[in-house]
Write an enzyme that holds these catalytic residues in place. Sequence first.
Site, PDB file in Angstrom:
ATOM      1  N   HIS A  43       0.811  -1.215   0.000  1.00 37.15           N
ATOM      2  CA  HIS A  43       0.000   0.000   0.000  1.00 37.15           C
ATOM      3  C   HIS A  43       0.846   1.267   0.000  1.00 37.15           C
ATOM      4  O   HIS A  43       0.351   2.339  -0.324  1.00 37.15           O
ATOM      5  CB  HIS A  43      -0.976  -0.006   1.169  1.00 37.15           C
ATOM      6  CG  HIS A  43      -2.120   0.943   0.979  1.00 37.15           C
ATOM      7  ND1 HIS A  43      -2.783   1.053  -0.219  1.00 37.15           N
ATOM      8  CD2 HIS A  43      -2.681   1.847   1.807  1.00 37.15           C
ATOM      9  CE1 HIS A  43      -3.721   1.992  -0.100  1.00 37.15           C
ATOM     10  NE2 HIS A  43      -3.680   2.484   1.106  1.00 37.15           N
ATOM     11  N   PHE A 141       2.337  21.115   2.864  1.00 31.43           N
ATOM     12  CA  PHE A 141       1.390  20.151   3.411  1.00 31.43           C
ATOM     13  C   PHE A 141       0.804  20.753   4.677  1.00 31.43           C
ATOM     14  O   PHE A 141       1.351  21.725   5.201  1.00 31.43           O
ATOM     15  CB  PHE A 141       2.110  18.834   3.730  1.00 31.43           C
ATOM     16  CG  PHE A 141       1.814  17.728   2.748  1.00 31.43           C
ATOM     17  CD1 PHE A 141       1.701  17.994   1.397  1.00 31.43           C
ATOM     18  CD2 PHE A 141       1.655  16.419   3.173  1.00 31.43           C
ATOM     19  CE1 PHE A 141       1.437  16.987   0.489  1.00 31.43           C
ATOM     20  CE2 PHE A 141       1.393  15.397   2.268  1.00 31.43           C
ATOM     21  CZ  PHE A 141       1.285  15.685   0.928  1.00 31.43           C
ATOM     22  N   GLN A 255      -6.591   8.372  12.541  1.00 27.40           N
ATOM     23  CA  GLN A 255      -6.712   9.593  11.749  1.00 27.40           C
ATOM     24  C   GLN A 255      -7.743   9.466  10.630  1.00 27.40           C
ATOM     25  O   GLN A 255      -7.801   8.458   9.937  1.00 27.40           O
ATOM     26  CB  GLN A 255      -5.366   9.949  11.121  1.00 27.40           C
ATOM     27  CG  GLN A 255      -5.436  11.231  10.322  1.00 27.40           C
ATOM     28  CD  GLN A 255      -4.062  11.678   9.848  1.00 27.40           C
ATOM     29  OE1 GLN A 255      -3.511  11.146   8.904  1.00 27.40           O
ATOM     30  NE2 GLN A 255      -3.491  12.634  10.543  1.00 27.40           N
ATOM     31  N   HIS A 257      -8.848  11.271   7.163  1.00 32.11           N
ATOM     32  CA  HIS A 257      -8.292  12.183   6.162  1.00 32.11           C
ATOM     33  C   HIS A 257      -9.421  13.060   5.622  1.00 32.11           C
ATOM     34  O   HIS A 257     -10.491  12.556   5.298  1.00 32.11           O
ATOM     35  CB  HIS A 257      -7.651  11.396   5.022  1.00 32.11           C
ATOM     36  CG  HIS A 257      -6.769  12.227   4.147  1.00 32.11           C
ATOM     37  ND1 HIS A 257      -7.274  13.161   3.281  1.00 32.11           N
ATOM     38  CD2 HIS A 257      -5.424  12.275   4.020  1.00 32.11           C
ATOM     39  CE1 HIS A 257      -6.261  13.745   2.659  1.00 32.11           C
ATOM     40  NE2 HIS A 257      -5.133  13.225   3.080  1.00 32.11           N
ATOM     41  N   LEU A 267      -8.507   7.946  -1.696  1.00 34.08           N
ATOM     42  CA  LEU A 267      -7.939   9.202  -1.211  1.00 34.08           C
ATOM     43  C   LEU A 267      -7.492  10.098  -2.369  1.00 34.08           C
ATOM     44  O   LEU A 267      -6.924   9.626  -3.335  1.00 34.08           O
ATOM     45  CB  LEU A 267      -6.724   8.869  -0.356  1.00 34.08           C
ATOM     46  CG  LEU A 267      -5.943  10.057   0.195  1.00 34.08           C
ATOM     47  CD1 LEU A 267      -6.662  10.641   1.379  1.00 34.08           C
ATOM     48  CD2 LEU A 267      -4.556   9.631   0.580  1.00 34.08           C
ATOM     49  N   GLU A 270      -3.305  15.207  -0.031  1.00 39.60           N
ATOM     50  CA  GLU A 270      -3.264  16.487   0.660  1.00 39.60           C
ATOM     51  C   GLU A 270      -2.574  17.533  -0.207  1.00 39.60           C
ATOM     52  O   GLU A 270      -2.783  18.731  -0.038  1.00 39.60           O
ATOM     53  CB  GLU A 270      -2.490  16.311   1.975  1.00 39.60           C
ATOM     54  CG  GLU A 270      -2.456  17.542   2.827  1.00 39.60           C
ATOM     55  CD  GLU A 270      -2.318  17.205   4.304  1.00 39.60           C
ATOM     56  OE1 GLU A 270      -2.799  16.143   4.727  1.00 39.60           O
ATOM     57  OE2 GLU A 270      -1.720  17.995   5.030  1.00 39.60           O
ATOM     58  N   ARG A 301      -4.636  17.498   9.909  1.00 36.99           N
ATOM     59  CA  ARG A 301      -5.739  16.700   9.384  1.00 36.99           C
ATOM     60  C   ARG A 301      -6.879  16.507  10.377  1.00 36.99           C
ATOM     61  O   ARG A 301      -8.039  16.530   9.999  1.00 36.99           O
ATOM     62  CB  ARG A 301      -5.208  15.333   8.953  1.00 36.99           C
ATOM     63  CG  ARG A 301      -4.424  15.425   7.693  1.00 36.99           C
ATOM     64  CD  ARG A 301      -3.887  14.084   7.291  1.00 36.99           C
ATOM     65  NE  ARG A 301      -3.093  14.237   6.072  1.00 36.99           N
ATOM     66  CZ  ARG A 301      -2.388  13.265   5.537  1.00 36.99           C
ATOM     67  NH1 ARG A 301      -2.368  12.070   6.093  1.00 36.99           N
ATOM     68  NH2 ARG A 301      -1.709  13.473   4.438  1.00 36.99           N
ATOM     69  N   HIS A 369      -8.203   6.912   7.621  1.00 37.36           N
ATOM     70  CA  HIS A 369      -7.008   6.956   6.788  1.00 37.36           C
ATOM     71  C   HIS A 369      -5.767   6.338   7.415  1.00 37.36           C
ATOM     72  O   HIS A 369      -5.009   5.648   6.748  1.00 37.36           O
ATOM     73  CB  HIS A 369      -6.713   8.415   6.436  1.00 37.36           C
ATOM     74  CG  HIS A 369      -5.517   8.594   5.564  1.00 37.36           C
ATOM     75  ND1 HIS A 369      -5.377   7.935   4.362  1.00 37.36           N
ATOM     76  CD2 HIS A 369      -4.393   9.335   5.707  1.00 37.36           C
ATOM     77  CE1 HIS A 369      -4.227   8.285   3.806  1.00 37.36           C
ATOM     78  NE2 HIS A 369      -3.612   9.116   4.599  1.00 37.36           N
ATOM     79  N   ARG A 405      -0.946  12.585  13.166  1.00 37.70           N
ATOM     80  CA  ARG A 405       0.283  12.730  12.408  1.00 37.70           C
ATOM     81  C   ARG A 405       0.074  13.752  11.303  1.00 37.70           C
ATOM     82  O   ARG A 405      -1.039  13.953  10.816  1.00 37.70           O
ATOM     83  CB  ARG A 405       0.721  11.410  11.815  1.00 37.70           C
ATOM     84  CG  ARG A 405      -0.052  11.018  10.598  1.00 37.70           C
ATOM     85  CD  ARG A 405       0.740  10.070   9.744  1.00 37.70           C
ATOM     86  NE  ARG A 405      -0.115   9.525   8.699  1.00 37.70           N
ATOM     87  CZ  ARG A 405      -0.171  10.026   7.477  1.00 37.70           C
ATOM     88  NH1 ARG A 405       0.549  11.071   7.142  1.00 37.70           N
ATOM     89  NH2 ARG A 405      -0.967   9.493   6.579  1.00 37.70           N
TER      90      ARG A 405
END
Lengths: 627, 218, 264
Positions: A43, A141, A255, A257, A267, A270, A301, A369, A405
């Site tokens: 992944h 980001f 988290q 997203h 997804l 970002e 996020r 996410h 994160r």
Amino acid sequence: MQIHHTDVLCIGAGLAGERVAVEAAMAGLNTIMLSLVPPRRSHSSAAQGGMQAALGNAIMGDGDSPDVHFADTVKGSDWGCDQEVARIFADTAPIVMREVAHWGVPWNRVVPGKHTYYKGGKPFEAEEKAEKAGLIHARAFGGTAKWRTCYTADGTGRSVLNTLDTKCLQYGVTVHDRMQAEALIHDGETCLGCIARCLRTGELVAYLATSTLIATGGYGRIYKATTNAVICDGGGQIIALDTGLVPMGNMEAVQFHPTGTVPTDILVTEGCRGDGGTLLDVNLYRFMPDYEPDKSELASRDVVSRRMTEHMRKGLGVKSPYGDHLWLDIRHLGEKHITTKLREVYDICTNFLGVNPIHQLIPVRPTHHYSMGGVRTNRDGAAYGLKGLFSAGESACWDMHGFNRLGGNSLAETVVAGRYIGKRMVEYTKGATPSFGMQYVDDAHKKVQERITDIVTGRKGKENAFKIRDEMHDIMMECVGIFRNGKDLQKAVNKLEELYDRSQKICLSSTCKGMNPELSTALRIRGMVKLAQCTAYGALMRTESRGAHTREDFPERNDKDWLNRTLAYWKEGASMPTLEYEEASPYYELPPGDRGYGGGVTIPNELPPEKFVIPEAAKENLKKAKL
Amino acid sequence: MNASTITLHVPQRSKIAGRMDFFQMASGVLLILFLWAHMLLVSSVILSPSLMNGIAWFFEATYMAQIGGPAIFVLMVVHFILAARKMPFKQDEWKTFRVHARMLQHKDTTMWLVQVISAILILVLGAVHMFVVLTDLPITAAKSAARIQSGWLYLYLVLLPMAELHVGVGFYRIGVKYGFVGRSKRKWFQKTENVMMIGFITIGLLTLVRFMLLNIQG
Amino acid sequence: MNRMLTLNIFRYNPLDPDSTPRMQTFTVQEYDSMTLFIALTQIRDEKDPTLKVDFCCRAGICGSCAMVINGRPGLACHTQTKDLPAEITLHPLPFFQLLGDLSVDTGSWFRKTGLQIEAWCHSDDKAFDPTAEEMRMDNDLANEIFELDRCIECGCCMAACGTARMRTDFLGAVSIMRVARFYLDPRDKRSEDDYYEVIGNDQGVFGCMGLLACEDVCPKGIPLQDQLGIMRRMMAMHSVKGVLPRPLIETIKKKGCCHAHAQS
């Protein structure tokens, strides 16, 4: 049963697993890598955005340094991270980016001269410095003070994974793909390898290793709507938890997203927002500046996801047959930018959504996410509870992410941790003198074989694996989402306890000679329910809001009582996890304070002054890490 | 490098594979140019038989027909041998390719089969044509017309489209194989190629009609 | 909309001596935005859990779910049912070893070929200095290299290649492209001779018959044939050095070559 012997065994062949494997193989150790899929399908390949490292080459990253990166990371974690680890990460990240560049990663580079960039949808001009020409460039980001995310167009994960894979090929790492690890082999003190099930033949195989690495990524598949791949079922965490000796850290830190697409949950990076994309509501109104005047769409996020949910709860979401959503607008970035730097986004929108992002809005909503939690390890990546067992990447709770994160930090973590922990593993492996008692291999083998027989014959019960999975999905979505409260969490814990009981009684609904894919799912469900329970129970007990963990009934961040990390053990024969707590960080280089975004109240903690001093040993270790 | 093939001798770096490929391509290009020139020259009969006779006389007088003719024949055979390395002569190869082409329904894949079949037809019919013409020099419009009218027409009705098809597809494929015709140019190239192919076949047919109608006695 | 879809799926379990290759028919209710991934998952969850089919990212990025869809190799997750007729026939990819039903072993083939063509950057890894600045590179060159690094190794191109079907030792456009990626990369120190050794033969560049199907089925739209063509020309020109005059070789090499950087 076939038995393989090796020095280093990497379970998982994504970025973290491959980076460790390369380190071990380059040190001359015999290395075997197990993977559910061929390594390049891991992944990690799907990560589009980039890796954060304070190189400071881009003009918008001018003046950046590991110190700023460290501070961003700690703030992002809402002071839940281990600051020694965050420091090692921030300081070595630039080295690792250069190292992979040396190996062949085609990072995008600085092009000197004036460029038009976007911030909050508005264009501005900036001039890249001539003396930085050809050095690694960076993009913006969320949650960062500087532009520091290194990238290769929007296929960063793909290109770094490909490069690491070429090095694995070159240094002779043995890859056994289509292998599912089912149990760790251990003697109660030391990990000796694992029992794996071959997904080609269905046979069990034993791997004996001096050191074993778990690098299997996240466990997002405990949620129904997740951006995670089908294989992100928490296999690594499950075998560690099953030992009853190794704890999971901070499982409640999950988290969401902000920009999962509707309805496919794929997804979009970002980078869309980093490059200037904006979020719009049903009236095509840009709402984020109202909530976060300073960072707007580029807050961390957890904050953006929460604000989006808050806004939709006000009835300002866009109604669709798949539920409410909001819009992501990148039209103003122009065709060239979208079809080059955001090409994967363009492909995903046109192929899976039937939306052309050059002219149309992209339907998005917060989607599960990332798992900050995982196999709890110490600073050197060694798992608690078993010697010779290591973990790196998303599967681990090395804990540089704490309770949230930052985008671009996890992809960077895979290789940065891979390098650092890989070196520690090599040291350990070279110094270790393991003895492989065959009785422990037999024990582990017997346990797995018995479970398989239980499931195939249905002698324990007639539960359907898919049904239990679906019920787990529903309860996690309903009760352990972005906003949490005691009542719902209690409901989830009760339901999961029931599901755990039922998951012991799974029976196959089909028969098939050789490898039966249903058995692969059936073998996993029990462990997934366990992980879900650790998540729900940890969330129930943590009566505060920190980072991505948001309790409506306890909205403040409570440093007085909860400046700590949850450790979830699952003792042999228990029906529930046992929770323990440890201090969040051995010391606080950056004292707990305000994040500067997200709002909220903090109940402060009176820490003794020695907690703010960096120990000499930590300084020494950091120096060593940079070599 | 296959480890089992280097056990008996110290291997030399061989460039033969590249050269064979290059000469297959180069011979193809030469044959294409020849065929186009040939078609244009012969079609001069449409304008006037004496123009064609004049051109033929020129090639005769400069010995280009006597030497060039057999040389073209050799070139054709060499080209065939080089290209035939890829042909599916084994039955299972042929079957595999047929099944594959049927599954894929893909124009460029199917066209390759057309290349193979036309190549074999051209080799046989072309050789016959060359033998007949080159053993009966000089070339004149009257002799050609007599041949066409005496039943050779059918040979040419097969040879003409086969040759043009082979040359047209071959030209395009050389461009593709050697990276001259990139993705963006492919559509345009195919269209141009089709137009040229139809053009040449039309000219060829007109030439044949002209030969059929030519008064041999006069 | 909302048709009843008929899926004819190839079934065969090589591990079961009693199993013979056959087609099995399933029906699925179509709904909006449905992909073949969703349809097949539904079949596996609700109708036949023994169906072997590989899925991973379900977003067209990992390359697991390549199969032959109505005669054309493609990614199942990438294929929307609304673009297909109501009757859909699914086969496993040819060329690769069949593991069962729609699942084939692409991983082993790509690994084996990777070793054969030495698909890694041949440079001095030990020379890396953690304190030094990275080697500078032109951004356009970096983009060009990444362009060739986007392959997801799904195997569609090999399954669509008539040459590879007839001659199973053919490396295919995908391998040539992998080599081209390193050829382009200044960090790789191999010479033209070294590359010729690897792909200058009938298993490599000279085996291609220009059938173009590789490029036409590539789900990532990678210019496979273009890349192979450029490499083939390089290699062919390399082989006739000393036979043809140098200026002619240089002219042919440069003609229409998109690799401006590799040339300098």
